[in-house]
Enzyme design. Structure first.
Site, PDB file in Angstrom:
ATOM      1  CE1 TYR A  41      -4.175   1.426  -0.244  1.00 10.11           C
ATOM      2  CE2 TYR A  41      -3.548   2.722   1.671  1.00 10.11           C
ATOM      3  CZ  TYR A  41      -4.413   2.474   0.624  1.00 10.11           C
ATOM      4  OH  TYR A  41      -5.513   3.282   0.444  1.00 10.11           O
ATOM      5  CE  LYS A  50      -6.951   6.409   0.788  1.00 10.66           C
ATOM      6  NZ  LYS A  50      -7.982   7.252   0.142  1.00 10.66           N
TER       7      LYS A  50
HETATM    8  P1  NDP Z   1     -12.647   3.955  -7.988  1.00 14.65           P
HETATM    9  O1  NDP Z   1     -11.536   3.715  -8.959  1.00 14.65           O
HETATM   10  O2  NDP Z   1     -13.960   3.387  -8.298  1.00 14.65           O
HETATM   11  O3  NDP Z   1     -12.800   5.509  -7.679  1.00 14.65           O
HETATM   12  C1  NDP Z   1     -11.709   6.379  -7.642  1.00 14.65           C
HETATM   13  C2  NDP Z   1     -12.190   7.722  -8.107  1.00 14.65           C
HETATM   14  O4  NDP Z   1     -11.150   8.695  -7.972  1.00 14.65           O
HETATM   15  C3  NDP Z   1     -12.609   7.732  -9.581  1.00 14.65           C
HETATM   16  O5  NDP Z   1     -13.945   8.134  -9.696  1.00 14.65           O
HETATM   17  C4  NDP Z   1     -11.678   8.762 -10.219  1.00 14.65           C
HETATM   18  O6  NDP Z   1     -12.333   9.592 -11.181  1.00 14.65           O
HETATM   19  C5  NDP Z   1     -11.336   9.617  -9.023  1.00 14.65           C
HETATM   20  N1  NDP Z   1     -10.152  10.435  -9.301  1.00 14.65           N
HETATM   21  C6  NDP Z   1      -8.871  10.043  -9.463  1.00 14.65           C
HETATM   22  N2  NDP Z   1      -8.092  11.100  -9.776  1.00 14.65           N
HETATM   23  C7  NDP Z   1      -8.916  12.187  -9.799  1.00 14.65           C
HETATM   24  C8  NDP Z   1      -8.722  13.563 -10.059  1.00 14.65           C
HETATM   25  N3  NDP Z   1      -7.520  14.071 -10.354  1.00 14.65           N
HETATM   26  N4  NDP Z   1      -9.794  14.393 -10.001  1.00 14.65           N
HETATM   27  C9  NDP Z   1     -11.010  13.915  -9.704  1.00 14.65           C
HETATM   28  N5  NDP Z   1     -11.272  12.616  -9.447  1.00 14.65           N
HETATM   29  C10 NDP Z   1     -10.224  11.766  -9.510  1.00 14.65           C
HETATM   30  O7  NDP Z   1     -12.064   3.344  -6.617  1.00 14.65           O
HETATM   31  P2  NDP Z   1     -12.632   3.274  -5.114  1.00 14.65           P
HETATM   32  O8  NDP Z   1     -14.087   3.403  -5.108  1.00 14.65           O
HETATM   33  O9  NDP Z   1     -11.975   2.084  -4.520  1.00 14.65           O
HETATM   34  O10 NDP Z   1     -11.942   4.542  -4.437  1.00 14.65           O
HETATM   35  C11 NDP Z   1     -12.662   5.569  -3.787  1.00 14.65           C
HETATM   36  C12 NDP Z   1     -11.964   5.955  -2.489  1.00 14.65           C
HETATM   37  O11 NDP Z   1     -12.070   4.882  -1.562  1.00 14.65           O
HETATM   38  C13 NDP Z   1     -10.477   6.247  -2.637  1.00 14.65           C
HETATM   39  O12 NDP Z   1     -10.133   7.322  -1.785  1.00 14.65           O
HETATM   40  C14 NDP Z   1      -9.850   4.959  -2.126  1.00 14.65           C
HETATM   41  O13 NDP Z   1      -8.526   5.140  -1.676  1.00 14.65           O
HETATM   42  C15 NDP Z   1     -10.804   4.660  -0.983  1.00 14.65           C
HETATM   43  N6  NDP Z   1     -10.730   3.316  -0.424  1.00 14.65           N
HETATM   44  C16 NDP Z   1     -10.839   2.225  -1.252  1.00 14.65           C
HETATM   45  C17 NDP Z   1     -10.775   0.958  -0.724  1.00 14.65           C
HETATM   46  C18 NDP Z   1     -10.886  -0.232  -1.607  1.00 14.65           C
HETATM   47  O14 NDP Z   1     -10.525  -1.340  -1.166  1.00 14.65           O
HETATM   48  N7  NDP Z   1     -11.379  -0.109  -2.832  1.00 14.65           N
HETATM   49  C19 NDP Z   1     -10.593   0.735   0.719  1.00 14.65           C
HETATM   50  C20 NDP Z   1     -10.547   1.942   1.497  1.00 14.65           C
HETATM   51  C21 NDP Z   1     -10.595   3.188   0.926  1.00 14.65           C
HETATM   52  P3  NDP Z   1     -12.219   9.268 -12.762  1.00 14.65           P
HETATM   53  O15 NDP Z   1     -12.764   7.871 -12.918  1.00 14.65           O
HETATM   54  O16 NDP Z   1     -13.053  10.300 -13.392  1.00 14.65           O
HETATM   55  O17 NDP Z   1     -10.762   9.343 -13.086  1.00 14.65           O
END
Ligand code: NDP
Length: 257
Positions: free
Chosen positions: A158, A165
């Site tokens: 990670y 984070k």
């Molecule tokens: P997704 O890939 O589904 O979502 C990530 C999102 O971040 C996308 O919608 C993407 O938008 C957006 N993003 C990235 N760069 C930018 C930017 N420069 N400007 C605007 N938006 C941006 O993954 P998750 O749902 O897993 O992630 C969502 C959150 O949850 C994150 O913070 C992740 O670290 C956190 N998280 C996830 C876990 C997991 O196991 N999945 C566990 C714990 C926390 P676009 O598609 O338009 O690029």
């Protein structure tokens, strides 16, 4: 259907597809009667979001584009939300990014550029978003971001994202103090591993899911819907006494040594 978020205008940032944590949150918010506003970065994500909304018969109030790497884009997005929607009552920040090749191997190999990129998108963005959202949150409300256990402990691979984070969680506390006087609360949900587009970038991700089933008190994985319901709790008046906190939605995994 509950009425926890009736007449509340909530901005959801970070729906990329139906696996996104932000999509689970969207369903919970819809179920709670919220009015929904979305931001996307990529056009492709916007198209997927529009399709998902139509399939689920969810009528968004507004969808605006927002790249959190760019201050002007954030200012523009919230300006447009202010002009078209007016007061907002909450923001879901569900956005993160790091280079895939820095989510494996040794953390000591992280490049300066990769470190700053992860901090920029995954941590600083909450600061800039809170600053702009605050202007529209004239009736108070909640801001909720998404974090992970890798902020607190060393989770293999990670790496740079764990450090981002950790900064994000510290930001939650400092921001909570800043905006508390305006009746705005800032909290984080620390979700267990969920199979999403972003999660695929973390090397050995499947092992993290298996260990939850083996070791977490509830002996089962968590899903987007559980994160969604907990996030709605933190956005709603039900959590009106809670700010600057991190709520773990991980089947209790974080309490196990
Ligand atoms: P997704 O890939 O589904 O979502 C990530 C999102 O971040 C996308 O919608 C993407 O938008 C957006 N993003 C990235 N760069 C930018 C930017 N420069 N400007 C605007 N938006 C941006 O993954 P998750 O749902 O897993 O992630 C969502 C959150 O949850 C994150 O913070 C992740 O670290 C956190 N998280 C996830 C876990 C997991 O196991 N999945 C566990 C714990 C926390 P676009 O598609 O338009 O690029």
């Amino acid at each position: 259907m509950n009425n926890l978020m009736q007449n509340k205008n909530i901005v959801v940032m970070g729906v990329a597809n139906n696996r996104s944590i932000a999509w689970g949150i969207t369903k919970s918010l819809q179920n709670a009667g919220a009015n929904l506003i979305f931001t996307n970065r990529q056009e492709r994500s916007r198209q997927k979001l529009e399709k998902l909304l139509a399939e689920n018969e969810i009528e968004p109030k507004l969808i605006v584009s927002c790249d959190v790497a760019d201050d002007e884009s954030i200012v523009q997005a919230f300006r447009e939300i202010g002009e078209k929607v007016g007061t907002i009552h909450g923001v879901v920040h569900s956005v993160a990014f790091a280079n895939r090749d820095e989510l494996k191997g040794e953390y000591a190999n992280t490049s300066r550029e990769g470190y700053l990129l992860a901090q920029n998108i995954s941590s600083y963005s909450l600061v800039a978003v809170t600053r702009e959202a605050k202007k529209l949150m004239t009736e108070g409300g909640g801001i909720v971001t998404q974090t992970y256990l890798g902020a607190e402990r060393v989770v293999p691979n990670y790496n740079v994202m764990g450090v981002a984070k950790a900064a994000l969680e510290a930001s939650v506390r400092y921001l909570a103090e800043d905006v508390g006087k305006y009746g705005i609360r800032v909290n984080a949900v620390s979700a267990g591993p969920v199979r999403t587009l972003s999660a695929k970038g973390v090397s050995g991700f499947n092992d993290k899911m298996t260990v939850i089933e083996e070791k977490a008190p509830l002996r089962r994985q968590i899903d987007q819907d559980q994160v969604g319901d907990a996030t709605v709790f933190l956005l709603s008046d039900m959590s009106r006494g809670i700010t600057g906190d991190v709520l773990h939605v991980d089947s209790g995994f974080h309490i196990i040594a």
